[in-house]
Scaffold this motif. Structure first.
Motif, mmCIF file in Angstrom:
data_model
loop_
_atom_site.group_PDB
_atom_site.id
_atom_site.type_symbol
_atom_site.label_atom_id
_atom_site.label_comp_id
_atom_site.label_asym_id
_atom_site.label_seq_id
_atom_site.Cartn_x
_atom_site.Cartn_y
_atom_site.Cartn_z
ATOM 1 N N SER A 1 -2.026 0.408 17.236
ATOM 2 C CA SER A 1 -2.101 0.514 15.771
ATOM 3 C C SER A 1 -3.306 -0.209 15.197
ATOM 4 O O SER A 1 -3.851 0.202 14.170
ATOM 5 N N LEU A 2 -3.664 -1.310 15.830
ATOM 6 C CA LEU A 2 -4.641 -2.246 15.253
ATOM 7 C C LEU A 2 -5.889 -1.560 14.675
ATOM 8 O O LEU A 2 -6.273 -1.837 13.531
ATOM 9 N N PRO A 3 -6.542 -0.647 15.414
ATOM 10 C CA PRO A 3 -7.767 -0.068 14.850
ATOM 11 C C PRO A 3 -7.521 0.856 13.646
ATOM 12 O O PRO A 3 -8.473 1.241 12.976
ATOM 13 N N HIS A 4 -6.265 1.210 13.401
ATOM 14 C CA HIS A 4 -5.980 2.219 12.358
ATOM 15 C C HIS A 4 -5.327 1.636 11.104
ATOM 16 O O HIS A 4 -4.982 2.389 10.192
ATOM 17 N N LEU A 5 -5.117 0.312 11.074
ATOM 18 C CA LEU A 5 -4.367 -0.266 9.938
ATOM 19 C C LEU A 5 -5.132 -0.126 8.622
ATOM 20 O O LEU A 5 -6.334 -0.369 8.571
ATOM 21 N N LYS A 6 -4.388 0.236 7.584
ATOM 22 C CA LYS A 6 -4.985 0.375 6.238
ATOM 23 C C LYS A 6 -4.027 -0.257 5.229
ATOM 24 O O LYS A 6 -2.821 -0.287 5.462
ATOM 25 N N PRO A 7 -4.548 -0.730 4.088
ATOM 26 C CA PRO A 7 -3.650 -1.314 3.081
ATOM 27 C C PRO A 7 -2.609 -0.296 2.621
ATOM 28 O O PRO A 7 -2.911 0.893 2.523
ATOM 29 N N SER A 8 -1.391 -0.768 2.383
ATOM 30 C CA SER A 8 -0.339 0.124 1.878
ATOM 31 C C SER A 8 -0.705 0.596 0.481
ATOM 32 O O SER A 8 -1.066 -0.204 -0.379
ATOM 33 N N MET A 9 -0.601 1.882 0.251
ATOM 34 C CA MET A 9 -0.965 2.456 -1.044
ATOM 35 C C MET A 9 0.279 3.034 -1.720
ATOM 36 O O MET A 9 1.271 3.309 -1.060
ATOM 37 N N ILE A 10 0.172 3.229 -2.988
ATOM 38 C CA ILE A 10 1.270 3.833 -3.737
ATOM 39 C C ILE A 10 0.676 4.854 -4.710
ATOM 40 O O ILE A 10 -0.434 4.661 -5.213
ATOM 41 N N TYR A 11 1.401 5.927 -4.924
ATOM 42 C CA TYR A 11 0.933 7.000 -5.805
ATOM 43 C C TYR A 11 1.252 6.649 -7.247
ATOM 44 O O TYR A 11 2.405 6.381 -7.576
ATOM 45 N N ASN A 12 0.235 6.595 -8.092
ATOM 46 C CA ASN A 12 0.448 6.329 -9.518
ATOM 47 C C ASN A 12 0.566 7.668 -10.255
ATOM 48 O O ASN A 12 -0.415 8.389 -10.390
ATOM 49 N N SER A 13 1.784 7.977 -10.704
ATOM 50 C CA SER A 13 2.002 9.307 -11.290
ATOM 51 C C SER A 13 1.287 9.435 -12.644
ATOM 52 O O SER A 13 1.056 10.534 -13.130
ATOM 53 N N GLN A 14 0.935 8.285 -13.258
ATOM 54 C CA GLN A 14 0.235 8.356 -14.538
ATOM 55 C C GLN A 14 -1.242 8.745 -14.370
ATOM 56 O O GLN A 14 -1.762 9.588 -15.083
ATOM 57 N N THR A 15 -1.898 8.112 -13.362
ATOM 58 C CA THR A 15 -3.321 8.415 -13.163
ATOM 59 C C THR A 15 -3.519 9.507 -12.115
ATOM 60 O O THR A 15 -4.599 10.063 -11.991
#
Ligand SMILES: O=C(O)CCC(=O)C(=O)O
Ligand SMILES: [Fe+2]
Length: 210
Positions: free
Chosen positions: A39-53
């Motif tokens: 996993s290590l080379p592929h880790l990315k910050p957790s994102m969330i979908y903003n339904s407003q923008t």
């Protein structure tokens, strides 16, 4: 929903309504290490979908870094998927692909429900329509933090700090004879890591297709 009464695994701790199990040594130390390395080379910050923008933004409720593996992506993932089917009866079609999360100091996943709530946005409603409700969750501890970083169920008064290789299994719904209802007592979170790194893998289980 799997009947937890017929499990042939040694259960360390157990709650009912919602069903919550702690099972140690579900994964081998080698499998935990390999999943973290891959996993290590592929880790990315957790994102969330903003339904407003309409855009993806760094999540403020889950501050870990993560990645995922497709079904059967490697031998470890295949072993985990087969074990879930063999012991719990959830077929691959019901299993979402496996997610890996790494939490560093001060990172956390604030208390939340894993089930979809359609009123919280069109993404939720669409996922629910296409794939069904998330009825259960498998949390595999690949590496616990040195301090902090446990998993809590605030409504149940439960706080787990499992060893590497442990599984926390819990149900997000309450099964009724012909139907099910959401189980708000399944509220849970990953508390902030105070020292070291916490690594987990998650598999969410969808309701079976009829
Ligand atoms: O980090 C934890 O202990 C909880 C993770 C979690 O709730 C999830 O992945 O859905
Ligand atoms: Fe969760």
């Amino acid at each position: 929903m799997t009947s937890l009464d017929n499990l042939t695994l040694p259960v360390r701790l157990r709650a009912n309504e919602p069903g919550i199990l702690l099972i140690e040594n579900f994964l081998s130390p080698e499998d935990c290490a390999e999943l973290m390395n891959l996993s290590l080379p592929h880790l990315k910050p957790s994102m969330i979908y903003n339904s407003q923008t309409g855009s993806l933004e760094p999540s403020t409720t889950r501050t870990s870094h993560g990645t995922f593996f497709d079904w059967g992506a490697n031998a470890v993932v295949s072993r985990i998927e087969a074990k879930i089917t063999n012991h719990f009866g959830y077929h691959l079609e019901q299993q979402e692909c496996i997610q890996i999360q790494r939490y560093r100091v001060n990172q956390e996943y604030k208390p939340h429900w894993d089930y979809y709530q359609p009123h919280l946005g069109s993404d939720n409603a669409e996922s629910l329509r296409n794939k069904g409700q998330r009825i259960a969750t498998f949390l595999f501890y690949l590496q616990p933090a040195k301090q902090g970083g446990g998993t809590v169920f605030p409504e149940m008064g439960l706080h787990f700090t499992p060893k590497a290789g442990s599984l926390i299994y819990f149900e997000n719904i309450k099964q009724l004879p012909e139907d099910f209802e959401l189980q708000p007592l399944s509220l849970h979170g990953g508390v902030p890591v105070l020292e070291g790194e916490k690594w987990i893998a998650t598999k969410w289980i969808r309701q079976p297709k009829c």
